[in-house]
Write an enzyme that holds these catalytic residues in place. Structure first.
Site, PDB file in Angstrom:
ATOM      1  N   HIS A  17       0.943  -1.309   0.145  1.00  0.00           N
ATOM      2  CA  HIS A  17      -0.043   0.029  -0.031  1.00  0.00           C
ATOM      3  C   HIS A  17       0.899   1.228   0.137  1.00  0.00           C
ATOM      4  O   HIS A  17       1.371   1.763   1.142  1.00  0.00           O
ATOM      5  CB  HIS A  17      -0.976  -0.051   1.293  1.00  0.00           C
ATOM      6  CG  HIS A  17      -1.721   0.850   1.299  1.00  0.00           C
ATOM      7  ND1 HIS A  17      -3.153   0.904   1.694  1.00  0.00           N
ATOM      8  CD2 HIS A  17      -1.973   2.193   0.858  1.00  0.00           C
ATOM      9  CE1 HIS A  17      -3.769   1.899   1.741  1.00  0.00           C
ATOM     10  NE2 HIS A  17      -3.240   2.932   1.026  1.00  0.00           N
ATOM     11  N   HIS A  19       1.095   4.932  -2.416  1.00  0.00           N
ATOM     12  CA  HIS A  19       0.745   6.131  -3.404  1.00  0.00           C
ATOM     13  C   HIS A  19       2.202   6.461  -4.031  1.00  0.00           C
ATOM     14  O   HIS A  19       2.739   7.255  -3.243  1.00  0.00           O
ATOM     15  CB  HIS A  19      -0.067   6.841  -2.840  1.00  0.00           C
ATOM     16  CG  HIS A  19      -1.268   6.274  -2.478  1.00  0.00           C
ATOM     17  ND1 HIS A  19      -2.582   6.235  -3.016  1.00  0.00           N
ATOM     18  CD2 HIS A  19      -1.522   5.627  -1.379  1.00  0.00           C
ATOM     19  CE1 HIS A  19      -3.251   5.534  -2.371  1.00  0.00           C
ATOM     20  NE2 HIS A  19      -2.774   5.280  -1.296  1.00  0.00           N
ATOM     21  N   HIS A 197      -9.423   1.123  -1.195  1.00  0.00           N
ATOM     22  CA  HIS A 197      -9.629   1.594  -0.041  1.00  0.00           C
ATOM     23  C   HIS A 197     -11.076   1.526   0.359  1.00  0.00           C
ATOM     24  O   HIS A 197     -12.077   1.652   0.010  1.00  0.00           O
ATOM     25  CB  HIS A 197      -9.047   3.079  -0.066  1.00  0.00           C
ATOM     26  CG  HIS A 197      -7.799   3.404  -0.193  1.00  0.00           C
ATOM     27  ND1 HIS A 197      -6.975   2.966  -1.202  1.00  0.00           N
ATOM     28  CD2 HIS A 197      -6.885   4.131   0.532  1.00  0.00           C
ATOM     29  CE1 HIS A 197      -5.632   3.423  -1.225  1.00  0.00           C
ATOM     30  NE2 HIS A 197      -5.623   4.024  -0.307  1.00  0.00           N
ATOM     31  N   GLU A 200     -11.175   3.056   6.102  1.00  0.00           N
ATOM     32  CA  GLU A 200     -10.184   4.026   6.632  1.00  0.00           C
ATOM     33  C   GLU A 200     -10.820   5.281   7.192  1.00  0.00           C
ATOM     34  O   GLU A 200     -10.861   5.366   8.612  1.00  0.00           O
ATOM     35  CB  GLU A 200      -9.291   4.754   5.392  1.00  0.00           C
ATOM     36  CG  GLU A 200      -8.249   5.798   5.949  1.00  0.00           C
ATOM     37  CD  GLU A 200      -7.569   6.462   4.639  1.00  0.00           C
ATOM     38  OE1 GLU A 200      -8.110   6.640   3.454  1.00  0.00           O
ATOM     39  OE2 GLU A 200      -6.548   7.089   4.662  1.00  0.00           O
ATOM     40  N   ASP A 278       1.750   3.920   2.824  1.00  0.00           N
ATOM     41  CA  ASP A 278       0.601   4.576   2.218  1.00  0.00           C
ATOM     42  C   ASP A 278       1.288   6.026   1.536  1.00  0.00           C
ATOM     43  O   ASP A 278       1.494   5.742   0.306  1.00  0.00           O
ATOM     44  CB  ASP A 278      -0.058   5.494   3.428  1.00  0.00           C
ATOM     45  CG  ASP A 278      -1.487   5.690   2.847  1.00  0.00           C
ATOM     46  OD1 ASP A 278      -1.927   5.368   1.572  1.00  0.00           O
ATOM     47  OD2 ASP A 278      -2.486   6.312   3.723  1.00  0.00           O
ATOM     48  N   ASP A 279       1.590   6.925   2.206  1.00  0.00           N
ATOM     49  CA  ASP A 279       2.135   8.330   1.516  1.00  0.00           C
ATOM     50  C   ASP A 279       3.407   8.898   2.586  1.00  0.00           C
ATOM     51  O   ASP A 279       3.269   9.762   3.216  1.00  0.00           O
ATOM     52  CB  ASP A 279       0.879   9.501   1.364  1.00  0.00           C
ATOM     53  CG  ASP A 279      -0.186   8.800   0.679  1.00  0.00           C
ATOM     54  OD1 ASP A 279       0.105   8.669  -0.579  1.00  0.00           O
ATOM     55  OD2 ASP A 279      -1.103   8.698   1.345  1.00  0.00           O
TER      56      ASP A 279
END
Ligand code: ADE
Ligand code: ZN
Length: 337
Positions: A17, A19, A197, A200, A278-279
């Site tokens: 996961h 991005h 997703h 969340e 994630d980011d």
């Protein structure tokens, strides 16, 4: 005995996961802005970092889409990917399944090919120079409509053999998975895997929809599934992989404190959880940092860490024959350390 942080860094692991636009560090953002003659609304790298204080997902998304505006050429996307792979290779990561958001770029006027060609060449370089394998997941922006998602899927047709899956990201609340039922059906018909997703910020009903309406192979996040015991039973019984992102959850106020993070509870309930970043440029930590901080906050033992590492490969879209050597490497590492 090695310390937990040393043990974690050396443990073979995968990231499921991530991005890629969320790995854009402020330094590279400034370099690309200069290269592409774009004026940023920030005076310095420090000012960008200072702006990274979010109280929810939308707060983050607003600044994240703005940051992605410096990515203009194939070379930019290639450089972004290679910078990420260098960092994550140092974290003991052997395989990545990365998301990209084509609509963020085509809506700015870039041809569909620019982002994907640059990312695919960065992925090839990572394999050759770092030995890190990867697969690409095309995400639809859920705040946009079904027609826009269909147009994106059509634009991806020449690249089908180089895509592993489609995903669904962006603003969750108000945009349930069922909005994209027909697009997912079309993606499945093209032989793509499906992820989304869900849970969340959105309620357990969105996780049910991702499972039953979209038919996903993996749930991204899934935190709020824990509010529904029947859903927990369903997820555990089907060994559904959850790609959990602890530092993201902290930064986006999905949890107030890492000590209150549900990851350990998920494992104890028999859920197939994994740890992901994630980011990472926005949330303060790449893959190993997510593992290290979560392990410390939740007192994860070596057995939990080995389970998480195994889940990261068995939950991937690699073939069983490709997964087997990674599992053997994890077992050998755990015995030796
Ligand atoms: N896009 C990038 N990161 C995201 C996240 N955590 N949730 C939804 N959309 C995203
Ligand atoms: Zn995400």
């Amino acid at each position: 005995m090695t310390t937990d942080a040393q043990f974690i860094r050396g443990l073979p692991k995968a990231e499921l996961h991530l991005h890629i636009e969320g790995s854009l560090e402020p330094e590279l953002m400034f370099e690309l802005a200069r290269r592409n003659r774009i004026t940023l609304p920030f005076a310095s790298v420090e000012a960008v970092r200072a702006a990274y204080a979010f109280s929810n997902l939308q707060d983050f998304l607003d600044i994240y889409y703005q940051g992605a505006g410096v990515l203009m050429t194939e070379q930019d996307f290639h450089d972004l990917a290679v910078a990420y792979f260098r960092r994550v290779a140092a974290d003991g990561c052997r395989h990545v399944e990365l998301f990209f958001d084509p609509q963020t770029h085509t809506d700015r006027g870039l041809p569909f090919s620019v982002a994907i060609d640059g990312l695919l060449s960065g992925m090839a370089e990572a394999k050759d120079s770092l030995g890190v394998t990867s697969k690409l997941i095309l995400c639809f922006l859920r705040h946009l409509d079904e027609d826009a998602a269909f147009a994106t899927l059509k634009a991806a047709d020449p690249y089908l053999s180089q895509l592993a899956a489609v995903g669904l990201d962006s603003s969750e609340l108000g945009h349930p998975p069922s909005k994209f039922a027909r697009v997912y059906q079309a993606a499945r018909a093209r032989g793509l895997k499906l992820v989304a997703h869900a849970g969340e910020e959105g309620p357990p009903e969105y996780v049910w929809e991702a499972l039953d309406v979209l038919g996903v192979d993996r749930i991204d996040h899934g935190n709020r599934a824990l509010e529904d015991p029947d859903l927990v039973t369903r997820l555990a019984g089907s060994a559904m992989t959850l790609t959990v992102c602890p530092l993201s959850n902290l930064k986006l106020c999905v949890v107030n404190d890492l000590k209150a993070h549900p990851l350990k509870r998920m494992l104890d309930l028999g859920l197939k959880a994994t740890i992901n970043s994630d980011d990472p440029a926005y949330f303060g930590g790449y893959l190993a940092e997510n593992w290290i901080q979560t392990a410390a906050a939740l007192n994860l033992g070596r057995e939990d860490l080995v389970t998480l590492a195994r889940n990261s490969f068995t939950g991937s879209f690699l073939t069983p024959a490709e997964i087997a050597p990674h599992l053997a490497a994890i077992d050998a590492y755990a015995v030796a350390n």
